[in-house]
Design a protein around this motif. Structure first.
Motif, PDB file in Angstrom:
ATOM      1  N   GLU A   8       6.177   3.146  -1.322  1.00  0.00           N
ATOM      2  CA  GLU A   8       6.690   1.839  -1.715  1.00  0.00           C
ATOM      3  C   GLU A   8       5.826   0.732  -1.143  1.00  0.00           C
ATOM      4  O   GLU A   8       5.698  -0.329  -1.725  1.00  0.00           O
ATOM      5  CB  GLU A   8       8.130   1.686  -1.217  1.00  0.00           C
ATOM      6  CG  GLU A   8       8.750   0.335  -1.547  1.00  0.00           C
ATOM      7  CD  GLU A   8      10.137   0.185  -0.982  1.00  0.00           C
ATOM      8  OE1 GLU A   8      10.721  -0.896  -1.158  1.00  0.00           O
ATOM      9  OE2 GLU A   8      10.636   1.142  -0.368  1.00  0.00           O
ATOM     10  N   TYR A   9       5.230   0.985   0.020  1.00  0.00           N
ATOM     11  CA  TYR A   9       4.453  -0.038   0.696  1.00  0.00           C
ATOM     12  C   TYR A   9       2.967   0.247   0.593  1.00  0.00           C
ATOM     13  O   TYR A   9       2.538   1.386   0.659  1.00  0.00           O
ATOM     14  CB  TYR A   9       4.839  -0.123   2.179  1.00  0.00           C
ATOM     15  CG  TYR A   9       6.224  -0.665   2.393  1.00  0.00           C
ATOM     16  CD1 TYR A   9       6.434  -2.031   2.549  1.00  0.00           C
ATOM     17  CD2 TYR A   9       7.317   0.181   2.417  1.00  0.00           C
ATOM     18  CE1 TYR A   9       7.710  -2.532   2.742  1.00  0.00           C
ATOM     19  CE2 TYR A   9       8.598  -0.316   2.606  1.00  0.00           C
ATOM     20  CZ  TYR A   9       8.784  -1.672   2.773  1.00  0.00           C
ATOM     21  OH  TYR A   9      10.036  -2.161   2.962  1.00  0.00           O
ATOM     22  N   TYR A 142      -2.835  -5.297  -8.365  1.00  0.00           N
ATOM     23  CA  TYR A 142      -1.394  -5.075  -8.239  1.00  0.00           C
ATOM     24  C   TYR A 142      -0.878  -4.164  -9.350  1.00  0.00           C
ATOM     25  O   TYR A 142       0.027  -3.347  -9.130  1.00  0.00           O
ATOM     26  CB  TYR A 142      -0.658  -6.408  -8.251  1.00  0.00           C
ATOM     27  CG  TYR A 142       0.763  -6.331  -7.744  1.00  0.00           C
ATOM     28  CD1 TYR A 142       1.026  -5.972  -6.423  1.00  0.00           C
ATOM     29  CD2 TYR A 142       1.837  -6.608  -8.572  1.00  0.00           C
ATOM     30  CE1 TYR A 142       2.321  -5.894  -5.944  1.00  0.00           C
ATOM     31  CE2 TYR A 142       3.140  -6.536  -8.106  1.00  0.00           C
ATOM     32  CZ  TYR A 142       3.379  -6.176  -6.790  1.00  0.00           C
ATOM     33  OH  TYR A 142       4.670  -6.090  -6.322  1.00  0.00           O
ATOM     34  N   GLU A 143      -1.456  -4.282 -10.542  1.00  0.00           N
ATOM     35  CA  GLU A 143      -1.070  -3.382 -11.631  1.00  0.00           C
ATOM     36  C   GLU A 143      -1.415  -1.937 -11.278  1.00  0.00           C
ATOM     37  O   GLU A 143      -0.661  -1.011 -11.599  1.00  0.00           O
ATOM     38  CB  GLU A 143      -1.771  -3.796 -12.928  1.00  0.00           C
ATOM     39  CG  GLU A 143      -1.275  -5.113 -13.514  1.00  0.00           C
ATOM     40  CD  GLU A 143       0.210  -5.083 -13.839  1.00  0.00           C
ATOM     41  OE1 GLU A 143       0.670  -4.071 -14.412  1.00  0.00           O
ATOM     42  OE2 GLU A 143       0.913  -6.062 -13.506  1.00  0.00           O
ATOM     43  N   LYS A 146       1.165  -0.631  -8.842  1.00  0.00           N
ATOM     44  CA  LYS A 146       2.392  -0.239  -9.544  1.00  0.00           C
ATOM     45  C   LYS A 146       2.265   1.182 -10.084  1.00  0.00           C
ATOM     46  O   LYS A 146       3.192   1.995  -9.992  1.00  0.00           O
ATOM     47  CB  LYS A 146       2.676  -1.206 -10.701  1.00  0.00           C
ATOM     48  CG  LYS A 146       3.072  -2.607 -10.295  1.00  0.00           C
ATOM     49  CD  LYS A 146       3.313  -3.461 -11.540  1.00  0.00           C
ATOM     50  CE  LYS A 146       3.649  -4.894 -11.192  1.00  0.00           C
ATOM     51  NZ  LYS A 146       3.864  -5.715 -12.422  1.00  0.00           N
ATOM     52  N   LYS A 151       6.375   2.117  -8.536  1.00  0.00           N
ATOM     53  CA  LYS A 151       7.343   1.063  -8.246  1.00  0.00           C
ATOM     54  C   LYS A 151       7.044  -0.169  -9.097  1.00  0.00           C
ATOM     55  O   LYS A 151       5.881  -0.542  -9.265  1.00  0.00           O
ATOM     56  CB  LYS A 151       7.290   0.670  -6.767  1.00  0.00           C
ATOM     57  CG  LYS A 151       7.528   1.814  -5.796  1.00  0.00           C
ATOM     58  CD  LYS A 151       8.984   2.234  -5.786  1.00  0.00           C
ATOM     59  CE  LYS A 151       9.230   3.314  -4.745  1.00  0.00           C
ATOM     60  NZ  LYS A 151      10.646   3.724  -4.695  1.00  0.00           N
ATOM     61  N   PRO A 152       8.067  -0.841  -9.624  1.00  0.00           N
ATOM     62  CA  PRO A 152       7.814  -2.056 -10.415  1.00  0.00           C
ATOM     63  C   PRO A 152       7.323  -3.225  -9.575  1.00  0.00           C
ATOM     64  O   PRO A 152       6.621  -4.100 -10.072  1.00  0.00           O
ATOM     65  CB  PRO A 152       9.181  -2.355 -11.045  1.00  0.00           C
ATOM     66  CG  PRO A 152      10.167  -1.710 -10.121  1.00  0.00           C
ATOM     67  CD  PRO A 152       9.492  -0.482  -9.592  1.00  0.00           C
ATOM     68  N   GLU A 153       7.687  -3.244  -8.283  1.00  0.00           N
ATOM     69  CA  GLU A 153       7.269  -4.325  -7.390  1.00  0.00           C
ATOM     70  C   GLU A 153       6.897  -3.750  -6.026  1.00  0.00           C
ATOM     71  O   GLU A 153       7.616  -3.935  -5.042  1.00  0.00           O
ATOM     72  CB  GLU A 153       8.374  -5.376  -7.246  1.00  0.00           C
ATOM     73  CG  GLU A 153       8.692  -6.119  -8.532  1.00  0.00           C
ATOM     74  CD  GLU A 153       9.745  -7.195  -8.330  1.00  0.00           C
ATOM     75  OE1 GLU A 153      10.332  -7.257  -7.222  1.00  0.00           O
ATOM     76  OE2 GLU A 153       9.986  -7.971  -9.259  1.00  0.00           O
ATOM     77  N   LYS A 155       5.478  -3.379  -2.393  1.00  0.00           N
ATOM     78  CA  LYS A 155       5.274  -4.374  -1.343  1.00  0.00           C
ATOM     79  C   LYS A 155       3.909  -4.167  -0.699  1.00  0.00           C
ATOM     80  O   LYS A 155       3.524  -3.047  -0.386  1.00  0.00           O
ATOM     81  CB  LYS A 155       6.376  -4.278  -0.289  1.00  0.00           C
ATOM     82  CG  LYS A 155       7.753  -4.638  -0.823  1.00  0.00           C
ATOM     83  CD  LYS A 155       8.798  -4.574   0.268  1.00  0.00           C
ATOM     84  CE  LYS A 155      10.176  -4.934  -0.266  1.00  0.00           C
ATOM     85  NZ  LYS A 155      11.213  -4.863   0.796  1.00  0.00           N
ATOM     86  N   SER A 174      -0.228 -14.407  -4.465  1.00  0.00           N
ATOM     87  CA  SER A 174       0.198 -13.030  -4.719  1.00  0.00           C
ATOM     88  C   SER A 174       1.550 -12.680  -4.119  1.00  0.00           C
ATOM     89  O   SER A 174       2.087 -11.609  -4.396  1.00  0.00           O
ATOM     90  CB  SER A 174      -0.860 -12.055  -4.181  1.00  0.00           C
ATOM     91  OG  SER A 174      -2.103 -12.250  -4.827  1.00  0.00           O
ATOM     92  N   ASN A 175       2.078 -13.573  -3.281  1.00  0.00           N
ATOM     93  CA  ASN A 175       3.379 -13.347  -2.642  1.00  0.00           C
ATOM     94  C   ASN A 175       3.387 -12.067  -1.813  1.00  0.00           C
ATOM     95  O   ASN A 175       4.391 -11.359  -1.748  1.00  0.00           O
ATOM     96  CB  ASN A 175       4.497 -13.299  -3.693  1.00  0.00           C
ATOM     97  CG  ASN A 175       5.872 -13.512  -3.075  1.00  0.00           C
ATOM     98  OD1 ASN A 175       6.017 -14.234  -2.086  1.00  0.00           O
ATOM     99  ND2 ASN A 175       6.887 -12.881  -3.646  1.00  0.00           N
ATOM    100  N   TRP A 176       2.253 -11.762  -1.173  1.00  0.00           N
ATOM    101  CA  TRP A 176       2.164 -10.603  -0.295  1.00  0.00           C
ATOM    102  C   TRP A 176       2.648 -10.976   1.096  1.00  0.00           C
ATOM    103  O   TRP A 176       2.569 -12.133   1.510  1.00  0.00           O
ATOM    104  CB  TRP A 176       0.721 -10.105  -0.196  1.00  0.00           C
ATOM    105  CG  TRP A 176       0.204  -9.468  -1.452  1.00  0.00           C
ATOM    106  CD1 TRP A 176       0.885  -9.246  -2.612  1.00  0.00           C
ATOM    107  CD2 TRP A 176      -1.128  -8.977  -1.662  1.00  0.00           C
ATOM    108  NE1 TRP A 176       0.069  -8.637  -3.535  1.00  0.00           N
ATOM    109  CE2 TRP A 176      -1.167  -8.460  -2.984  1.00  0.00           C
ATOM    110  CE3 TRP A 176      -2.269  -8.917  -0.875  1.00  0.00           C
ATOM    111  CZ2 TRP A 176      -2.324  -7.896  -3.522  1.00  0.00           C
ATOM    112  CZ3 TRP A 176      -3.419  -8.358  -1.409  1.00  0.00           C
ATOM    113  CH2 TRP A 176      -3.442  -7.845  -2.722  1.00  0.00           C
TER     114      TRP A 176
END
Length: 300
Positions: A8-9, A142-143, A146, A151-153, A155, A174-176
């Protein structure tokens, strides 16, 4: 590169930028001298940090190395600092990333390119698999994350030492999650966590302590606070510097070095700057001494 694992990360690690030219051309003085005697100018990576990277890999994290250095210069430094097998530590290596544009530019403005013998090849319409690439953009990266994580988002935690090239753009565009490597924290309070913290959660340092930086320069003053003259018959007031306010605004946490956290448990819970209203909450292991009197500072 090693086969990929899902997680996930994702963890992005920034390496110091190069000088915008290929070192295999032996241009000028800098590159030939570095190649001749790298040990004179470079420190090898502490074993604790290399162990930490391997632990992250074994835990299923995706590790990325993103640098504005060209591929040959990146390889030169990493082979000396991390070892000849450094590529196996990272799932994705991106060189000549041209940050901060890597985060702010559209994919059409900054496509990824493949490399052949350290020379850039054709532009890619997208990223389909992990590997070593040049230039590129955070959107296509980022694509790929995924796809790799399922995972759709996913982290991403991004480590960097430049507010301009790393922390601000990674957070803003990028909101990282961002970890600022802030050398001004070195040596502060001896670089150790509070004695009240459990021993098993303390970050450890290897070798000699780094020499503390002069945080109260006679010319520039403190990196964190400044004094503003008051009106007639009023006292001067202490305010946060522009740099200090940017740290708490765009960093998730700030640490003196990766070595400072390398021996913490992987599930250690850090206190972030956004967790409360304090501008000092995200400093690890402690806020700078000059910010200890947080309540007496203003935010002008």
């Amino acid at each position: 590169m090693k086969p990929q694992t899902k997680s996930e990360y994702s963890l992005a690690k920034k390496k110091g930028s190069g000088f915008g030219q290929s070192d295999n051309k032996n241009c000028g003085i800098y590159f030939p001298e570095i190649k001749r005697d790298p040990g004179r100018y470079l420190h090898t990576c502490p074993e604790s940090v290399k162990k930490w990277l391997r632990q992250l890999k074994n835990a299923g994290k995706i590790l990325m190395l993103i640098t504005s250095s060209h591929s040959d210069y990146c390889r030169l430094l990493c082979e000396y600092i991390l070892g000849n097998d450094f590529e196996y530590l990272f799932d994705i290596v991106i060189t000549n990333a041209l940050k901060p544009g890597f985060f702010s530019h559209l994919p059409s403005q900054r496509p990824f390119r493949t490399l052949e013998n350290d020379e850039e090849q054709e532009a890619l319409p997208s990223l389909d698999k992990p590997g070593w690439y040049s230039q590129g953009n955070a959107v296509h990266l980022y694509e790929l994350l995924k796809k790799m994580t399922g995972k759709p988002e996913p982290k991403v935690v991004y480590f960097g030492d430049s507010m301009h090239s790393d922390i601000f753009p990674a957070c803003h565009y990028s909101n990282w999650e961002t970890v600022l490597i802030l050398e001004e924290l070195r040596g502060d309070r001896d670089g150790k966590p509070e004695d009240s913290e459990p021993l098993e959660k303390k970050g450890k340092y290897e070798g000699p302590k780094a020499k503390p930086l002069n945080r109260l320069s006679k010319k520039w003053g403190s990196f964190f606070i400044d004094s503003v003259s008051g009106l007639e018959n009023t006292e001067d007031s202490l305010v946060y510097t522009w740099s200090c306010k940017r740290i708490s605004a765009y960093s998730t946490i700030a640490v003196p070095s990766i070595e400072a956290i390398a021996e913490l448990p992987l599930d250690y819970k850090f206190t972030s700057f956004s967790s409360n209203s304090s501008k000092t909450a995200g400093y690890y292991p402690n806020p700078p001494l000059v910010l200890s009197n947080d309540g007496k500072l203003t935010t002008k």
